[in-house]
Design a protein around this motif. Structure first.
Motif, PDB file in Angstrom:
ATOM      1  N   SER A  21      -4.782 -15.184  32.237  1.00  0.00           N
ATOM      2  CA  SER A  21      -4.353 -16.364  32.995  1.00  0.00           C
ATOM      3  C   SER A  21      -3.230 -17.112  32.291  1.00  0.00           C
ATOM      4  N   PHE A  22      -3.366 -17.319  30.970  1.00  0.00           N
ATOM      5  CA  PHE A  22      -2.316 -18.039  30.228  1.00  0.00           C
ATOM      6  C   PHE A  22      -0.992 -17.282  30.342  1.00  0.00           C
ATOM      7  N   ASP A  23      -1.066 -15.967  30.278  1.00  0.00           N
ATOM      8  CA  ASP A  23       0.152 -15.154  30.305  1.00  0.00           C
ATOM      9  C   ASP A  23       0.832 -15.203  31.671  1.00  0.00           C
ATOM     10  N   VAL A  24       0.028 -15.081  32.726  1.00  0.00           N
ATOM     11  CA  VAL A  24       0.612 -14.974  34.068  1.00  0.00           C
ATOM     12  C   VAL A  24       0.891 -16.361  34.670  1.00  0.00           C
ATOM     13  N   THR A  25      -0.091 -17.257  34.558  1.00  0.00           N
ATOM     14  CA  THR A  25      -0.015 -18.549  35.236  1.00  0.00           C
ATOM     15  C   THR A  25       0.541 -19.639  34.326  1.00  0.00           C
ATOM     16  N   GLY A  26       0.488 -19.425  33.024  1.00  0.00           N
ATOM     17  CA  GLY A  26       0.868 -20.475  32.069  1.00  0.00           C
ATOM     18  C   GLY A  26      -0.351 -21.291  31.669  1.00  0.00           C
ATOM     19  N   TYR A  27      -0.316 -21.815  30.467  1.00  0.00           N
ATOM     20  CA  TYR A  27      -1.469 -22.548  29.942  1.00  0.00           C
ATOM     21  C   TYR A  27      -1.808 -23.765  30.815  1.00  0.00           C
ATOM     22  N   GLU A  28      -0.794 -24.551  31.149  1.00  0.00           N
ATOM     23  CA  GLU A  28      -1.049 -25.810  31.851  1.00  0.00           C
ATOM     24  C   GLU A  28      -1.718 -25.599  33.201  1.00  0.00           C
ATOM     25  N   ARG A  29      -1.251 -24.577  33.924  1.00  0.00           N
ATOM     26  CA  ARG A  29      -1.759 -24.390  35.289  1.00  0.00           C
ATOM     27  C   ARG A  29      -3.078 -23.629  35.335  1.00  0.00           C
ATOM     28  N   THR A  30      -3.488 -23.053  34.215  1.00  0.00           N
ATOM     29  CA  THR A  30      -4.756 -22.322  34.185  1.00  0.00           C
ATOM     30  C   THR A  30      -5.925 -23.303  34.144  1.00  0.00           C
ATOM     31  N   THR A  31      -6.917 -23.056  34.992  1.00  0.00           N
ATOM     32  CA  THR A  31      -8.121 -23.891  34.948  1.00  0.00           C
ATOM     33  C   THR A  31      -9.278 -23.052  34.385  1.00  0.00           C
ATOM     34  N   LEU A  32     -10.338 -23.742  33.929  1.00  0.00           N
ATOM     35  CA  LEU A  32     -11.507 -23.009  33.440  1.00  0.00           C
ATOM     36  C   LEU A  32     -12.122 -22.168  34.563  1.00  0.00           C
ATOM     37  N   SER A  33     -12.018 -22.644  35.806  1.00  0.00           N
ATOM     38  CA  SER A  33     -12.525 -21.852  36.935  1.00  0.00           C
ATOM     39  C   SER A  33     -11.779 -20.523  37.074  1.00  0.00           C
ATOM     40  N   ASP A  34     -10.447 -20.554  36.880  1.00  0.00           N
ATOM     41  CA  ASP A  34      -9.677 -19.302  36.912  1.00  0.00           C
ATOM     42  C   ASP A  34     -10.249 -18.329  35.887  1.00  0.00           C
ATOM     43  N   ILE A  35     -10.566 -18.859  34.703  1.00  0.00           N
ATOM     44  CA  ILE A  35     -11.032 -17.991  33.609  1.00  0.00           C
ATOM     45  C   ILE A  35     -12.423 -17.442  33.935  1.00  0.00           C
TER      46      ILE A  35
END
Lengths: 213, 213
Positions: A21-35
């Motif tokens: 998620s950090f790689d594709v979406t970026g750290y800021e836009r990643t949520t714990l739900s995504d993870i």
């Protein structure tokens, strides 16, 4: 699987999903739900292992650094001439960036850290490791007398960082391997002692292959 | 001030405030309210000029690119030998990154663009501009025969990008000027025709100073 082993596997699944998620979406836009969604574990399991996205960011950086340092140690253990090790390292780092989302995310997060928090450990360790490598190359008689190991170490880490980032924005790293080849073609002749330049071709073709494990 | 001039000044104030926020806080965490606060203009004025944060991001990238290209055009107009122009460009880009938040933000945003959207224009233009510069250097007899202008252009843009980014994470760009100096010390001798290497010292000291305006 033993309980401890299951916990380890779960933890690695979470780290990998976070890195993707950090790689594709970026750290800021990643949520714990995504993870949670990406890892296939429950929200409870995630919170059992990690307190926050901040902690996951720090762990991804540590993991990436550990992966890179392990490769550097194994390459060092080959006992190859220092400049051959440099070539092996450059291609191995390229391979890791292309194949491992934890490595991609770790590099991205490290570069996005605020410089105000002090120099990030991965860069400090890389530069000091390469400083030693260039000193070894000098002791082996391969380095031109005019070259300063500390400057070369800093420059090599910087240039490699730029080569992989620009390869990403221009071709999504599809041409990274050939760009590493060109980088070494320009770099090696300029730093080697004239009497050793006939070794360039054998050094340039050095490769290291990780053992499966 | 005429109405049109006032509108231009307001627009520039907004772009500058947006760049400062993007540079310090990052694009994702910047809100339009931050930009309103930083610029000293009203929310209405901001929305009169810009529809969204997205649009402001694109405008900051365009402005940065226009600033850099203007310097490149003026340096080209000096008629100096191509490799002297390369040195002038490297130091001038370093100066812009240190002094101008629009340049810092533009570079950061460009690198964060998704590679999936195609190669970003600033990198494409820089690489093609440097390709021409290295072709000129070859025509002037300064380049070693073994050097490929297209490869050098791509490598130089990549290495410079890495040098300024690593200088940022390690020293908040305080050592950028001396890192550019070291980069050129390593790079220039390796690409120059042996019979022209005595010119390195004069090339390395070339500087260009922007006219105030």
């Amino acid at each position: 699987m033993a309980k401890q082993e299951r916990a380890f596997v779960t933890r690695q699944q979470i780290i990998r999903a976070a890195a993707e998620s950090f790689d594709v979406t970026g750290y800021e836009r990643t949520t714990l739900s995504d993870i949670v969604d990406g890892s296939g574990v429950t929200k409870g399991a995630l919170y059992f292992h990690f307190k926050s996205k901040d902690e996951l960011g720090a762990v991804v950086i540590e993991e990436q650094h550990a992966i890179s340092m392990a490769a550097a140690a194994e390459i060092h253990a080959t006992g190859a001439p220092a400049l051959e090790q440099l070539v092996m390292l450059a291609y191995e780092m390229g391979r890791q960036v292309i194949e491992d989302p934890v490595v991609r995310a770790g590099i991205r997060l490290t570069l996005e850290l605020s410089a105000a928090e002090g120099p990030p450990k991965p860069y400090v360790d890389w530069i000091s490791g390469l400083d030693q490598l260039f000193r070894d190359a000098a002791a082996e008689g391969d380095l031109a007398d005019t070259m300063d190991a500390a400057h070369l170490a800093r420059y090599f880490v910087s240039a490699f960082t730029g080569v992989q980032l620009v390869s990403n924005v221009l071709t999504q790293r599809q041409d990274l391997e050939s760009r590493i080849e060109q980088m070494l073609e320009i770099f090696l002749p300029s730093i080697m002692a004239p009497r050793r330049r006939r070794r360039i071709d054998s050094y340039r073709h050095a490769r290291w292959v990780p053992t499966q494990g």
